[in-house]
Design an enzyme around this catalytic site. Structure first.
Site, PDB file in Angstrom:
ATOM      1  N   GLN A  83      26.045  -2.976  34.656  1.00  0.00           N
ATOM      2  CA  GLN A  83      26.136  -4.387  34.279  1.00  0.00           C
ATOM      3  C   GLN A  83      27.097  -5.143  35.193  1.00  0.00           C
ATOM      4  OE1 GLN A  83      24.507  -6.299  32.213  1.00  0.00           O
ATOM      5  NE2 GLN A  83      25.812  -8.099  32.468  1.00  0.00           N
ATOM      6  N   GLU A  84      28.170  -4.472  35.596  1.00  0.00           N
ATOM      7  CA  GLU A  84      29.174  -5.138  36.425  1.00  0.00           C
ATOM      8  C   GLU A  84      28.718  -5.305  37.871  1.00  0.00           C
ATOM      9  OE1 GLU A  84      31.902  -6.583  35.713  1.00  0.00           O
ATOM     10  OE2 GLU A  84      32.314  -5.965  33.649  1.00  0.00           O
ATOM     11  N   SER A  85      28.149  -4.251  38.468  1.00  0.00           N
ATOM     12  CA  SER A  85      27.914  -4.291  39.924  1.00  0.00           C
ATOM     13  C   SER A  85      26.587  -3.693  40.362  1.00  0.00           C
ATOM     14  CB  SER A  85      29.032  -3.515  40.627  1.00  0.00           C
ATOM     15  OG  SER A  85      28.901  -2.113  40.363  1.00  0.00           O
TER      16      SER A  85
ATOM     17  N   TYR B 110      26.496  -9.973  27.679  1.00  0.00           N
ATOM     18  CA  TYR B 110      27.062  -8.831  28.398  1.00  0.00           C
ATOM     19  C   TYR B 110      27.027  -7.577  27.520  1.00  0.00           C
ATOM     20  CZ  TYR B 110      30.925  -6.187  30.669  1.00  0.00           C
ATOM     21  OH  TYR B 110      31.710  -5.228  31.268  1.00  0.00           O
TER      22      TYR B 110
END
EC number: 4.2.2.n1
Length: 493
Positions: A322-324, A449
């Site tokens: 999800q972040e990168s 998120y």
């Protein structure tokens, strides 16, 4: 066949039965159970309350009953668990593998209720059905790259599979009356996910399954597409022994009716089968593709960090994606960097020297999640505690505390994630964020998120479970000749 004794609202007296079975010789168990058969065949509602547990026969499938991360789950499990609560008794669940086994146990009185994706069949005389619980629409799923079958005639010449006894076979037999050239293969030994896996791998051209089961599983089979509804919808229902106490059936029908009138049944249906957004589906397909090609290189680091910090590695991997998208060199416009996208302040707090070093980033991100997790109030239980931790990872612990304050102000439970995710978007409205300590925050982004990470973790859990399942299936059945698994239903002359 596995038996699960599950406590609901009361202590389960069935544990005593389980212990007695363990301590009784096999021959004695057989004789004892045979002697009790007449009693089970005519079990009354009073008997169930006296023994303090409800005996359920079900199937181990995604749509009915299976072991999830937080324990037993599934649409029908949640439904019959609530029914047991309504009766004030506990549960004894036997997850038979096949529909025929479930119906046999019901018809012979070995179980109180069959709740296993069963189709209401008025022609059966050995069982009694509850009122309909939900409608199930049969449909054709086919392998991408083929011409999409749009009519019954388009099914001619295709190698089609379905589950015997699930109701889809009955629909095909009805269609064959007006389209005699229709032919297919069916087996009682496979489930919907098995059929979709065979379509995905090219071992079948198409499968006839239920739309809600396809919706539940399609994320995991990116090469399988929905074609057309086929036949008329059928009804999901619970089954009871034909000689059962009418009051048990009446109580079940009253319970189902209350669930429907209150909206709880619709909520439960939407929870398991209601999500079908195309963009979410495309994103999930992309996630599966990248998991297969990119995750292995970071897997040892996620697993080590998970063990050291008390998390499931799949949760950490989902956060990293999800972040990168698992890119160690990722940089945001605001200067957040690395595979776990740490801010400079967070990196300093976690003693991370190089945010673009993937091992340091994963380790620092995991330790920061643990730091946040430990600062959620102790009274917040799992899994809500983890979802709040993820929200805090995204927008900061202070904003999470603000959302909890808003929940209290509106009379909601601040210890429930369902309450917090409704409050988070309010942090973007001046009439609300002006009333809390930390002010404006992009709360809707944090809610999305957490939802995305939950979905990614769910997919990773499914992939991990299915690896052994499908490798066993390939060895035991699919690699054999089709006649070893399927019965072929030929065209009508």
């Amino acid at each position: 066949m596995n038996r699960h004794f599950l406590r609901t609202t009361r202590q389960i007296a069935g544990l005593v039965v389980a212990l007695s079975l363990l301590l009784t010789p096999a021959r004695a168990i057989s004789t004892w159970s045979d002697a009790l058969m007449p009693m089970f065949d005519t079990t009354t509602l009073s008997d169930i309350k006296r023994r303090d547990f409800l005996e359920i026969a079900t199937r181990n499938t995604p749509a009915t009953f299976h072991e999830g991360r937080q324990g037993p789950t599934g649409f029908e499990f949640e439904l019959f668990r609530r029914f047991a609560d309504d009766l004030g008794v506990s549960l004894a669940v036997e997850d038979d593998q096949h529909i025929s086994d479930v119906l046999n146990n019901v018809s012979t009185g070995r179980t109180d209720i069959g709740a296993a994706g069963l189709v209401l069949d008025p022609q059966r005389e050995d069982v009694i059905y509850s009122q309909p619980i939900m409608s199930m629409q049969p449909m054709v799923a086919y392998r991408r790259g083929m011409r999409a079958p749009k009519t019954i005639e388009d099914l001619d010449g295709l190698d089609i599979g379905t589950v015997a006894g699930a109701g889809t076979s009955r629909v095909l037999h009805e269609l064959q009356k007006t389209h005699p050239s229709l032919t297919w293969r069916e087996s009682p030994d496979l489930e919907t996910t098995d059929l979709l896996a065979m379509v995905e791998s090219g071992k079948l051209d198409a499968a006839v399954v239920y739309a809600h089961e396809f919706k539940l599983s399609r994320l995991f089979f990116p090469n399988v597409a929905r074609a057309q509804p086929i036949g008329e919808p059928v009804s999901l229902a619970w089954a009871f022994p034909a000689r059962t106490d009418p009051s048990l059936v009446e109580r079940a029908n009253a319970f189902i009716d209350r669930m429907r009138r209150s909206g709880d049944l619709e909520d439960l249906t939407q929870k398991y089968f209601g999500h079908d957004d195309y963009l979410e589906y495309v994103g999930a397909r992309r996630f599966i593709s990248q998991a297969r090609s990119n995750l292995d290189q970071w897997l040892p680091d996620f697993k080590r960090a998970a063990i050291e910090n008390g998390f499931d590695w799949k949760l950490l991997a989902a956060v990293g994606y999800q972040e990168s998208h698992w890119q160690p060199g990722a940089v945001s416009p605001t200067g957040v960097k690395g595979l776990m996208m740490l801010t400079r302040a967070t990196a300093n707090h976690m003693d991370v020297d190089n945010r673009e070093d993937p091992q340091q980033s994963i380790d620092g991100g995991a330790r920061y999640l643990r730091y946040l997790h430990d600062r959620i109030p102790d009274k917040v239980a799992e899994p809500d505690r983890t979802w709040m931790t993820l929200a805090a990872y995204n927008l900061g612990l202070g904003h999470l505390y603000d959302a909890r304050r808003l929940a209290r102000l509106q009379g909601h439970d601040p210890d429930q994630w369902d309450s917090i995710k409704e409050m988070l978007p309010l942090l973007q409205e001046s009439s609300w964020y002006s009333r809390v300590e930390h002010g404006f925050a992009r709360g809707n982004v944090a809610a999305l998120y957490v939802r995305n990470i939950k979905r990614y973790e769910e997919i990773l859990n499914w992939v991990e479970r299915s690896q052994h399942q499908f490798s066993s299936l390939d060895r035991a059945t699919v690699s054999n000749t089709p006649t070893a698994v399927f019965e072929t239903i030929p065209p009508v002359p």
